[in-house]
Write an enzyme that holds these catalytic residues in place. Sequence first.
Site, PDB file in Angstrom:
ATOM      1  N   ASN A   7      -9.166   8.766 -30.819  1.00 46.59           N
ATOM      2  CA  ASN A   7      -9.402   8.765 -29.355  1.00 46.59           C
ATOM      3  C   ASN A   7      -9.515  10.057 -28.858  1.00 46.59           C
ATOM      4  O   ASN A   7      -8.578  11.070 -29.270  1.00 46.59           O
ATOM      5  CB  ASN A   7      -8.284   8.076 -28.753  1.00 46.59           C
ATOM      6  N   ASP A  38     -11.972   7.667 -15.827  1.00 45.32           N
ATOM      7  CA  ASP A  38     -11.973   7.971 -14.414  1.00 45.32           C
ATOM      8  C   ASP A  38     -12.985   8.987 -14.075  1.00 45.32           C
ATOM      9  O   ASP A  38     -13.261   9.662 -14.816  1.00 45.32           O
ATOM     10  CB  ASP A  38     -10.379   8.424 -14.014  1.00 45.32           C
ATOM     11  N   GLU A  73     -10.030   5.518 -21.156  1.00 51.80           N
ATOM     12  CA  GLU A  73      -9.238   6.351 -20.157  1.00 51.80           C
ATOM     13  C   GLU A  73     -10.255   6.462 -18.868  1.00 51.80           C
ATOM     14  O   GLU A  73     -10.033   7.575 -18.389  1.00 51.80           O
ATOM     15  CB  GLU A  73      -8.406   7.371 -20.704  1.00 51.80           C
ATOM     16  N   HIS A 120     -12.824  10.955 -19.245  1.00 55.70           N
ATOM     17  CA  HIS A 120     -12.270  11.817 -17.892  1.00 55.70           C
ATOM     18  C   HIS A 120     -13.419  12.558 -17.361  1.00 55.70           C
ATOM     19  O   HIS A 120     -13.645  13.618 -17.825  1.00 55.70           O
ATOM     20  CB  HIS A 120     -10.864  12.521 -18.168  1.00 55.70           C
ATOM     21  N   GLU A 169      -6.904  13.387 -29.702  1.00 52.58           N
ATOM     22  CA  GLU A 169      -7.432  14.567 -29.394  1.00 52.58           C
ATOM     23  C   GLU A 169      -7.066  15.795 -30.470  1.00 52.58           C
ATOM     24  O   GLU A 169      -6.377  16.754 -30.051  1.00 52.58           O
ATOM     25  CB  GLU A 169      -6.733  15.244 -27.987  1.00 52.58           C
TER      26      GLU A 169
HETATM   27  O1  G3I Z   1       9.366  11.412 -18.057  1.00 52.35           O
HETATM   28  C1  G3I Z   1       9.429  12.672 -16.899  1.00 52.35           C
HETATM   29  C2  G3I Z   1      10.481  12.199 -16.070  1.00 52.35           C
HETATM   30  O2  G3I Z   1      11.798  12.245 -16.583  1.00 52.35           O
HETATM   31  C3  G3I Z   1      10.448  13.525 -15.020  1.00 52.35           C
HETATM   32  O3  G3I Z   1      11.531  13.062 -14.013  1.00 52.35           O
HETATM   33  C4  G3I Z   1       9.099  13.653 -14.392  1.00 52.35           C
HETATM   34  C5  G3I Z   1       9.251  14.798 -13.441  1.00 52.35           C
HETATM   35  O4  G3I Z   1       7.884  15.377 -13.324  1.00 52.35           O
HETATM   36  O5  G3I Z   1       8.228  13.976 -15.432  1.00 52.35           O
HETATM   37  C6  G3I Z   1       8.308  12.714 -16.161  1.00 52.35           C
HETATM   38  O6  G3I Z   1       7.089  13.087 -17.438  1.00 52.35           O
HETATM   39  C7  G3I Z   1       5.802  13.104 -16.892  1.00 52.35           C
HETATM   40  C8  G3I Z   1       5.251  11.778 -17.608  1.00 52.35           C
HETATM   41  O7  G3I Z   1       3.884  11.921 -17.383  1.00 52.35           O
HETATM   42  C9  G3I Z   1       5.495  10.493 -17.039  1.00 52.35           C
HETATM   43  O8  G3I Z   1       5.388  10.443 -15.748  1.00 52.35           O
HETATM   44  C10 G3I Z   1       5.242  14.297 -17.385  1.00 52.35           C
HETATM   45  O9  G3I Z   1       5.877  15.462 -16.536  1.00 52.35           O
HETATM   46  C11 G3I Z   1       3.617  14.563 -17.178  1.00 52.35           C
HETATM   47  O10 G3I Z   1       3.225  15.625 -17.613  1.00 52.35           O
HETATM   48  C12 G3I Z   1       3.129  13.330 -17.974  1.00 52.35           C
HETATM   49  O11 G3I Z   1       1.984  13.323 -17.620  1.00 52.35           O
HETATM   50  C13 G3I Z   1       0.995  12.339 -18.697  1.00 52.35           C
HETATM   51  C14 G3I Z   1       0.117  13.104 -19.286  1.00 52.35           C
HETATM   52  O12 G3I Z   1      -0.905  12.192 -19.994  1.00 52.35           O
HETATM   53  C15 G3I Z   1       0.696  14.274 -20.082  1.00 52.35           C
HETATM   54  O13 G3I Z   1      -0.232  14.699 -20.776  1.00 52.35           O
HETATM   55  C16 G3I Z   1       0.148  11.460 -17.768  1.00 52.35           C
HETATM   56  O14 G3I Z   1       1.148  10.687 -16.743  1.00 52.35           O
HETATM   57  C17 G3I Z   1      -0.583  10.561 -18.396  1.00 52.35           C
HETATM   58  O15 G3I Z   1      -1.390   9.635 -17.868  1.00 52.35           O
HETATM   59  C18 G3I Z   1      -1.645  11.405 -19.541  1.00 52.35           C
HETATM   60  O16 G3I Z   1      -2.281  10.749 -20.124  1.00 52.35           O
HETATM   61  C19 G3I Z   1      -3.232  11.379 -21.132  1.00 52.35           C
HETATM   62  C20 G3I Z   1      -3.475  10.585 -22.165  1.00 52.35           C
HETATM   63  O17 G3I Z   1      -2.204   9.985 -22.716  1.00 52.35           O
HETATM   64  C21 G3I Z   1      -4.255  11.209 -23.374  1.00 52.35           C
HETATM   65  N1  G3I Z   1      -5.496  11.672 -22.622  1.00 52.35           N
HETATM   66  C22 G3I Z   1      -5.404  12.436 -21.477  1.00 52.35           C
HETATM   67  C23 G3I Z   1      -4.581  11.666 -20.557  1.00 52.35           C
HETATM   68  C24 G3I Z   1      -4.666  12.657 -19.272  1.00 52.35           C
HETATM   69  O18 G3I Z   1      -3.827  13.809 -19.149  1.00 52.35           O
END
Ligand code: G3I
Length: 403
Positions: free
Chosen positions: A189, A258, A256, A225, A148
């Site tokens: 990516n 969806d 990715e 997405h 990105e």
């Molecule tokens: O690790 C913490 C945890 O300690 C805490 O308890 C919890 C409470 O909310 O949060 C956890 O972190 C979260 C993390 O995912 C792991 O679950 C973050 O808040 C959350 O923002 C994060 O979201 C991820 C997101 O990227 C961040 O931008 C999504 O799971 C993940 O699927 C998403 O993936 C991205 C790709 O990497 C790149 N392309 C877009 C895609 C979708 O956003």
Amino acid sequence: MHILTSTTALLAIPGAAAQLNQLAKAAGKLYFGSATDNNELSDSAYVKILKDSNMFGQITPGNGQKWQYTESSQGSFSYDSGDEIVNFAKTNNQIVRCHTLVWYSQLPSWVSDGSWSTSQLTSVVNTHIANEVGHYKGKCYSWDVVNEALNEDGTYRDNVFYKVLGESYIPLAFKVAAAADSSAKLYYNDYNIEGTGSKQAAAAKIVKLVKDAGAKIDGVGMQAHLIVGSIPSQSSLESAIKSYLSAGATEVAYTELDIRFSSLPASDSGLKQQADDYTTVTKACLANKACVGITIWDYTDKYSWIPSVFNGAGAALLWDENLKQKPAYTAVSSVLKAAATKSAVSDTATVTTLSTAIKPTATADACAVAKYGQCGGKGFSGCTACAAGASCAATNDYYSQCV
Ligand code: G3I
């Protein structure tokens, strides 16, 4: 040289209950995969589907390999989360798309808020990539090296890397990754680069930028997405793929995928539209041999990232929240199956040109693969002997089947 007759080729088509990865491979793809995340691995019903390599031949760690987790403070590396997913995939005979090295998001503040000179940030990027790619050396089919880097209008995103190093941070990242693992496929990516437009054109330029700098880049990952009812046309999807190949990439993938509803609940006609949209993306990948595979960004609505980011949106995946297959699953499966059938009937030329290195080697193993099971192919480490009455035949470089 083994040449399938049209009769035996027909037998190579997976049976009625065949699953997505089996079908994708039989259609000439390398994999059909899913992202997953660490906390989901304690859900046994979920894991039962995820670990089935007939369904998913490829896994992407959704979070655990990101900078935030792997080098949360400078010089202190932790790979526990990423390792858990990579080990899970290995145990289940699934390949891994590793994700991701240089990204503005989920970047620890010691990097994003640092006041760096060019040489300091170059060294930080170097150390991070060399350490992480070195840790996973030989375990990643591919790396999303830079993620990105672009704005919607095709200009560069103004992240810390761009601010300090300009666009040169991109070839730098690819050079360091290639030096740390020469056999991993290296990808740029991004999202909203699946169809033609300014951002797609800029992504193609990134491929050229990296190559012109003398660095290795293998592929472009189109995150995909997408939104139900407003995805790019199939011809736009196919043109975007071609643009990356013309720019010098040798492969592409939907990394990715969806396709979300903007509001819920989904109606029956909405679910039908979603199925059609998944069909379009799958066909675009099938239309070009260089599209190596499709990864969905987790497989069930139960664990989708979407509702937490787009309020009221969701239901974007192939399985619903109760792990029940949706119409979109049936659509993807049918399209893959039709392609597998076509490929088995008409593509004897591919079979005759397989390199000897990946030809199935019939051994005197005590194991025996049942008819229609996988018995060989690049990256396959399972049993290569077929049960009585069947013999192992190569469908493509990556998939041999007992027929
Ligand atoms: O690790 C913490 C945890 O300690 C805490 O308890 C919890 C409470 O909310 O949060 C956890 O972190 C979260 C993390 O995912 C792991 O679950 C973050 O808040 C959350 O923002 C994060 O979201 C991820 C997101 O990227 C961040 O931008 C999504 O799971 C993940 O699927 C998403 O993936 C991205 C790709 O990497 C790149 N392309 C877009 C895609 C979708 O956003």
